[in-house]
Design an enzyme around this catalytic site. Structure first.
Site, mmCIF file in Angstrom:
data_model
loop_
_atom_site.group_PDB
_atom_site.id
_atom_site.type_symbol
_atom_site.label_atom_id
_atom_site.label_comp_id
_atom_site.label_asym_id
_atom_site.label_seq_id
_atom_site.Cartn_x
_atom_site.Cartn_y
_atom_site.Cartn_z
ATOM 1 C CG HIS A 10 38.907 29.663 15.384
ATOM 2 N ND1 HIS A 10 37.724 30.147 15.866
ATOM 3 C CD2 HIS A 10 39.192 28.539 16.085
ATOM 4 C CE1 HIS A 10 37.285 29.330 16.812
ATOM 5 N NE2 HIS A 10 38.153 28.359 16.959
ATOM 6 N N GLY A 11 41.706 33.291 13.927
ATOM 7 C CA GLY A 11 42.524 34.021 12.963
ATOM 8 C C GLY A 11 41.816 34.395 11.691
#
Lengths: 268, 71
Positions: free
Chosen positions: A233-234
């Site tokens: 999800h970064g």
């Protein structure tokens, strides 16, 4: 041995062997009458026994009961003292190879050796099972500590080890990394923690490699902050494992660890 | 019965080498057991995998190198 002794006495007395179809003729007549009487009495009670004794008379010789004791010499002694070259084997049950046939000894022994391969392998398995059953079981290993040898890690390198089923990142930081970690203003961190709180020895950074967002494993040497980057999800983590950007709420967890000797680390 | 003459066959030769001394024979059995076990394991594993192509975990997402068939 008994059969051979019997057959020797048979040959010396010029009678046919007990293997012929008429064993009863070879018995002395007096005894035969006796035997008939004996069997006759029993036959009324036990017809099955009569059948058995008739069939058995072809295999077991009745000669031993007949003449040995009369001559004053036991049958065994008489047999020992009258050797003959005419050896007769009992072929009622087993067939013999004709004389001159090459023996199958080597083939037979190799078949037995094949069986012994299997027995040896079974014994080895049994021994291993017993000995290894005494080693640590999986629940013990699951709560265990892990020793890590640090001598092969160069500055700037990250090593991942498996401890209690989770990845643990061990990074040997360079001077620049440490300076960068210390230069961060704590107020801009989502989860403020000074770098000195997170390490025992600033040169060695030990983190549990599980993203605090939803549990993926962050990738080393990636992301905008010279640290780790979680591809799910970064989330960006910095050189001290603190969250800087992305959805993760907390910094990467620091496990309990201590340094055993100069180059050994005990995790957990 | 292709071995003509006593003592000239392959088995008889092997007998003379291996089964004269007990220590040699025991060593033969142990090495034979170890080697045979590995050979059999390898062979039977391959047979199993041939019969079950495409169903193993390692076969998932293999691009182009092996044609997977689902039975």
């Amino acid at each position: 041995m008994m059969i051979r002794s019997v057959s020797r006495r048979l040959s010396t007395s010029l009678r046919s062997t007990f293997l012929t179809a008429e064993p009863k003729r070879s018995l002395p007549s007096a005894w035969y009458a006796e035997e008939g009487k004996f069997l006759g009495e029993r036959n009324k009670a036990l017809p099955a026994l009569r059948l058995w004794s008739e069939s058995m008379s072809q295999v077991f010789s009745t000669e031993a009961l007949s003449s040995g004791e009369e001559a004053g010499v036991p049958a065994t002694v008489a047999a020992l003292k009258s050797p003959t070259a005419n050896i007769v084997y009992d072929e009622y049950v087993h067939k013999r190879f004709p004389a001159g046939d090459p023996s199958k000894k080597a083939f037979t022994y190799f078949v037995l050796t094949g069986g012994r391969f299997i027995y040896a392998s079974a014994i080895r398995l049994a021994i291993l099972k017993f000995i290894l059953s005494m080693s640590a079981s999986k629940d013990v290993l699951a709560m265990a500590s892990l020793e890590v040898d640090l001598s092969s890690i160069e500055p700037g390198n990250t090593v991942t080890v498996k401890w209690r089923g989770k990845p643990v990142f061990i990074r040997r930081r360079t001077e620049d990394d440490v300076k960068l970690a210390n230069s961060v203003n704590l107020s801009e961190l989502r989860d403020p923690q000074p770098d000195s709180d997170r390490v025992l020895n600033p040169e060695w950074l030990v983190l549990i490699g599980v993203c605090t967002h939803l549990g993926c494993v962050p990738l080393p040497n990636a992301g905008d902050y010279h640290g780790w980057f979680c591809p799910c999800h970064g989330s960006h983590y910095d050189i001290s494992g603190r969250i800087r950007k992305g959805p993760a709420p907390y910094n990467l967890e620091v496990p309990t660890y201590k340094f055993l000797e100069e180059n050994k680390l005990l995790v957990g | 019965m292709a071995k003509a003459g006593a003592g000239s066959g392959l088995l008889e030769g092997a007998y003379r080498v291996l089964m004269r001394r007990n220590l040699v024979y025991i060593a033969f059995i142990l090495t034979g057991a170890l080697v045979g076990e590995r050979v059999l394991d390898y062979g039977i594993n391959n047979v199993w995998e041939q019969n079950n192509i495409g169903k193993r975990f390692e076969d998932i997402r293999v691009l182009g190198s092996r044609a997977s068939e689902e039975e």
